[in-house]
Enzyme design. Structure first.
Site, PDB file in Angstrom:
ATOM      1  N   GLN A   1       0.734  -1.027  -0.062  1.00  0.00           N
ATOM      2  CA  GLN A   1      -0.057   0.048   0.039  1.00  0.00           C
ATOM      3  C   GLN A   1       0.936   1.335  -0.274  1.00  0.00           C
ATOM      4  OE1 GLN A   1      -2.697  -1.803   3.243  1.00  0.00           O
ATOM      5  NE2 GLN A   1      -4.046  -0.306   2.285  1.00  0.00           N
TER       6      GLN A   1
ATOM      7  N   ARG B   1       4.362  -0.539  12.841  1.00  0.00           N
ATOM      8  CA  ARG B   1       4.111  -1.763  12.301  1.00  0.00           C
ATOM      9  C   ARG B   1       3.946  -1.623  10.845  1.00  0.00           C
ATOM     10  NH1 ARG B   1      -1.565  -4.628  11.217  1.00  0.00           N
ATOM     11  NH2 ARG B   1      -0.649  -6.647  10.346  1.00  0.00           N
TER      12      ARG B   1
ATOM     13  N   HIS C   1       1.460  -9.537   4.364  1.00  0.00           N
ATOM     14  CA  HIS C   1       0.312  -8.619   4.451  1.00  0.00           C
ATOM     15  C   HIS C   1      -0.187  -8.751   2.962  1.00  0.00           C
ATOM     16  CE1 HIS C   1      -1.827  -5.195   6.671  1.00  0.00           C
ATOM     17  NE2 HIS C   1      -2.415  -5.314   5.480  1.00  0.00           N
TER      18      HIS C   1
ATOM     19  N   ASN D   1      -1.221 -11.471   8.289  1.00  0.00           N
ATOM     20  CA  ASN D   1      -2.154 -10.357   8.608  1.00  0.00           C
ATOM     21  C   ASN D   1      -3.426 -10.908   8.118  1.00  0.00           C
ATOM     22  OD1 ASN D   1      -2.939  -7.482   9.223  1.00  0.00           O
ATOM     23  ND2 ASN D   1      -3.607  -7.728   6.992  1.00  0.00           N
ATOM     24  N   GLU D   2      -4.512 -10.955   8.793  1.00  0.00           N
ATOM     25  CA  GLU D   2      -6.075 -11.248   8.443  1.00  0.00           C
ATOM     26  C   GLU D   2      -5.912 -12.267   7.518  1.00  0.00           C
ATOM     27  OE1 GLU D   2      -7.727  -7.399   7.298  1.00  0.00           O
ATOM     28  OE2 GLU D   2      -7.333  -6.531   9.062  1.00  0.00           O
TER      29      GLU D   2
ATOM     30  N   ASN E   1      -7.147  -6.885  14.536  1.00  0.00           N
ATOM     31  CA  ASN E   1      -7.502  -5.715  13.802  1.00  0.00           C
ATOM     32  C   ASN E   1      -8.849  -5.309  13.919  1.00  0.00           C
ATOM     33  OD1 ASN E   1      -4.888  -5.534  12.564  1.00  0.00           O
ATOM     34  ND2 ASN E   1      -5.348  -6.181  10.750  1.00  0.00           N
TER      35      ASN E   1
ATOM     36  N   TYR F   1     -12.330  -2.427  13.134  1.00  0.00           N
ATOM     37  CA  TYR F   1     -12.807  -0.980  13.042  1.00  0.00           C
ATOM     38  C   TYR F   1     -14.157  -0.777  13.123  1.00  0.00           C
ATOM     39  CZ  TYR F   1      -8.562  -1.246   9.811  1.00  0.00           C
ATOM     40  OH  TYR F   1      -7.146  -1.126   9.437  1.00  0.00           O
TER      41      TYR F   1
ATOM     42  N   GLU G   1      -4.748  -2.851  14.213  1.00  0.00           N
ATOM     43  CA  GLU G   1      -5.124  -1.956  13.353  1.00  0.00           C
ATOM     44  C   GLU G   1      -6.290  -1.406  14.160  1.00  0.00           C
ATOM     45  OE1 GLU G   1      -5.873  -3.005   9.147  1.00  0.00           O
ATOM     46  OE2 GLU G   1      -3.740  -4.172   9.143  1.00  0.00           O
TER      47      GLU G   1
ATOM     48  N   GLU H   1      -5.405   1.790  -1.359  1.00  0.00           N
ATOM     49  CA  GLU H   1      -6.517   0.978  -0.587  1.00  0.00           C
ATOM     50  C   GLU H   1      -7.234   0.033  -1.001  1.00  0.00           C
ATOM     51  OE1 GLU H   1      -8.436  -0.282   2.673  1.00  0.00           O
ATOM     52  OE2 GLU H   1      -6.986   1.459   2.747  1.00  0.00           O
ATOM     53  N   TRP H   2      -6.289  -0.976  -1.518  1.00  0.00           N
ATOM     54  CA  TRP H   2      -6.537  -2.200  -2.367  1.00  0.00           C
ATOM     55  C   TRP H   2      -7.460  -2.023  -3.376  1.00  0.00           C
ATOM     56  CZ3 TRP H   2      -2.851  -5.065  -0.597  1.00  0.00           C
ATOM     57  CH2 TRP H   2      -2.412  -4.923   0.541  1.00  0.00           C
TER      58      TRP H   2
ATOM     59  N   PHE I   1      -7.365   6.732   4.831  1.00  0.00           N
ATOM     60  CA  PHE I   1      -7.285   6.342   6.262  1.00  0.00           C
ATOM     61  C   PHE I   1      -6.200   6.984   6.957  1.00  0.00           C
ATOM     62  CE2 PHE I   1      -9.872   2.587   4.759  1.00  0.00           C
ATOM     63  CZ  PHE I   1     -10.475   2.327   5.837  1.00  0.00           C
TER      64      PHE I   1
END
Length: 498
Positions: free
Chosen positions: A44, A101, A146, A191-192, A323, A325, A396, A452-453, A461
């Site tokens: 990113q 991070r 990631h 990650n995730e 993470n 949100y 996150e 952002e993907w 963000f």
């Protein structure tokens, strides 16, 4: 309707009481050894997509395929942190954060992913980043994966659907431990994994964009990511941990699920929803197998662990990275209206409104993101109770603004809603710690506006505004200044939360 409104009243009264007690919250109110940091991901922010020996990743290919990124953009340059890392680290230090991070690009270390030849320039770059951080008294928290899988591993063997990927991830992980572990004391394997499994192999909105075998591939991909995590941890614990003195964990993501009512069927639906988020990855680590609800709903689609794998996975985290949100209400639904079998198979419906039509919280730019601070308080207490109060880092947490090139520049920098978001969520984290949850740190997402993907550059963000039209210059937003004051306030008295 009456039952739902009564629940709304109870939650709002409880949270309002907690929040009112934290109107002068500052850094001094958190434990002295509590870590505050900011976070990014390599794909990113780095750019430099074909410089210094870096090989292509699945996200390079995905972002260049027409129609995959909503604004038609890519991350070939991103926000150019590869060349500007010193500037960005200086900003982290200026704001007062003690940790950063970031993730390592696998294809910068092994361009083909296979581990046959190390790319020395990739090693050099991350050595420079790590050394620069330590020179500024900022601790590196390094994520090994990631989402940016080397493209060759997808094209040559299918990527995460192939169990052979465990070997190549282990080689990559050990190379990072041996190259950087003398200075890096905080490692995250993956990650995730949920997002890779579901959005990469079910909905197809993330790389590699697969959906052809969505009935089984997401569960196979999740399974292999868990095993890759366990293999890497085993190597670290056996060969590096004692002499390097670090810790290693896994990052999971979870939107809190709140039962829409106190009816048993809605409470059970909430349990299923949490099992398909947290339990999917944490139950095998703490309890030896996937949640029973997943076995009931998925049957033979759910892969099985061998005894060796169970032993490898057992307690294979020094900490959990969370993470988080946002939050949703959940109710039982056998006829799910969402066009997504991932929720239908769970027999749940996710709802963003109270009965009566009021939204669960103020909406951010992304359609999925609502400001619900009490959600992080509840998920932290849930993890504490279910998994015997493990160490947790919030790896996150943040919200986005819409990219708007018609608004005045000063208006884009004055991100009042983001300030409000962080105030509320930090108050909720503080309450969870007060309740006894073993929360060790908090990382704001994100340091910078970035790619952002699949949403490209349409969402922002960052604490720091990146001017995409004028040389990618960095500008501190109001939220960045808020954190600066939060860290500098003395005695918990100098910074109001309103």
């Amino acid at each position: 309707m009456v039952e739902g409104l009564e629940k709304k009243r109870k939650i709002e009264e409880e949270w309002s009481s907690i929040y009112a007690s934290k109107q002068s919250l500052t850094r001094a109110d958190f434990p002295p050894d509590f870590t505050f940091g900011v976070a990014t991901a390599a794909f990113q922010v780095e750019g430099a997509c074909d410089e210094d020996g870096r090989g292509p990743s699945i996200w390079d290919a995905f972002s260049h395929a027409p129609g995959n990124i909503c604004d038609g953009s890519n991350a070939d340059v991103a926000v150019d942190q590869y060349h500007r890392y010193k500037e960005d680290i200086e900003l982290i230090a200026k704001l007062g954060f003690g940790a950063y991070r970031f993730s390592i690009s696998w294809s910068r270390i092994f361009p083909d992913g296979l581990g046959t030849k190390v790319n020395i320039e990739g090693i050099r770059h991350y050595n420079n980043v790590i050394n620069e951080l330590l020179d500024k008294d900022i601790q590196p928290y390094v994520t090994l994966y990631h989402w940016d899988l080397p493209l060759n591993l997808l094209e040559s063997m299918g990527g995460w659907v192939n169990e052979h990927i465990l070997k190549y991830f282990a080689i990559y992980a050990e190379t990072c431990f041996s190259s950087f572990g003398d200075r890096v004391k905080n490692w995250i394997t993956i990650n995730e994994p949920l997002q890779t499994a579901v959005n990469g192999y079910y909905t197809g909105v993330y790389a590699p964009g697969r959906r052809e075998h969505s009935s089984n591939e997401p569960y196979l991909v999740a399974h292999h990511q868990l095993l890759a995590h366990a293999e890497a941890v085993s190597i670290y614990n056996k060969k590096y941990k004692d002499k390097q003195g670090g810790q290693i964990g896994l990052v999971v993501d979870c939107e809190w699920s709140e039962a829409m009512s106190d009816r048993l069927e809605d409470r059970n639906a909430t349990t299923r929803r949490l099992d398909f988020q947290l339990g999917w990855f944490l139950d095998p680590i703490y309890f030896g197998d996937y949640p029973e609800t997943m076995h009931e709903k998925l049957g033979d689609r759910l892969p099985k662990f061998s005894e060796r794998h169970k032993e490898l996975l057992k307690n294979s985290v020094d900490f959990i990275g969370l993470n988080h949100y946002t939050t949703r209400f959940v109710c039982h639904a056998t006829d799910n209206r969402e066009d997504n079998d991932f929720y239908r198979v769970q027999e749940v419906e996710r709802i963003a409104e109270w009965e009566g039509g009021e939204t669960i919280g103020e909406k951010a730019a992304s359609p999925w993101l609502y400001m619900v601070p009490w959600g992080v308080w509840k998920v932290l207490n849930y993890i504490s109770m279910r998994y015997n109060n493990p160490p947790v880092y919030i790896t996150e947490n943040g919200m986005d603004d819409e990219e708007d090139d018609t608004s005045p520049f000063h208006q884009m920098l004055d991100d009042k809603l983001r300030v409000s978001y962080y105030k509320g969520y930090l108050a909720a984290v503080h309450q969870a710690i007060k309740d006894g949850a073993n929360v060790r740190g908090y990382f704001a997402w994100s340091l910078l506006d970035n790619f952002e993907w699949h949403l490209g550059y349409t969402k922002r963000f960052g604490l720091i505004y990146v001017d995409y039209k004028n040389g990618l210059t960095r500008h501190l937003k109001s939220s960045a200044y808020w954190f600066l004051r939060f860290f500098k306030a003395e005695g918990g008295k100098n910074l109001k939360l309103d």
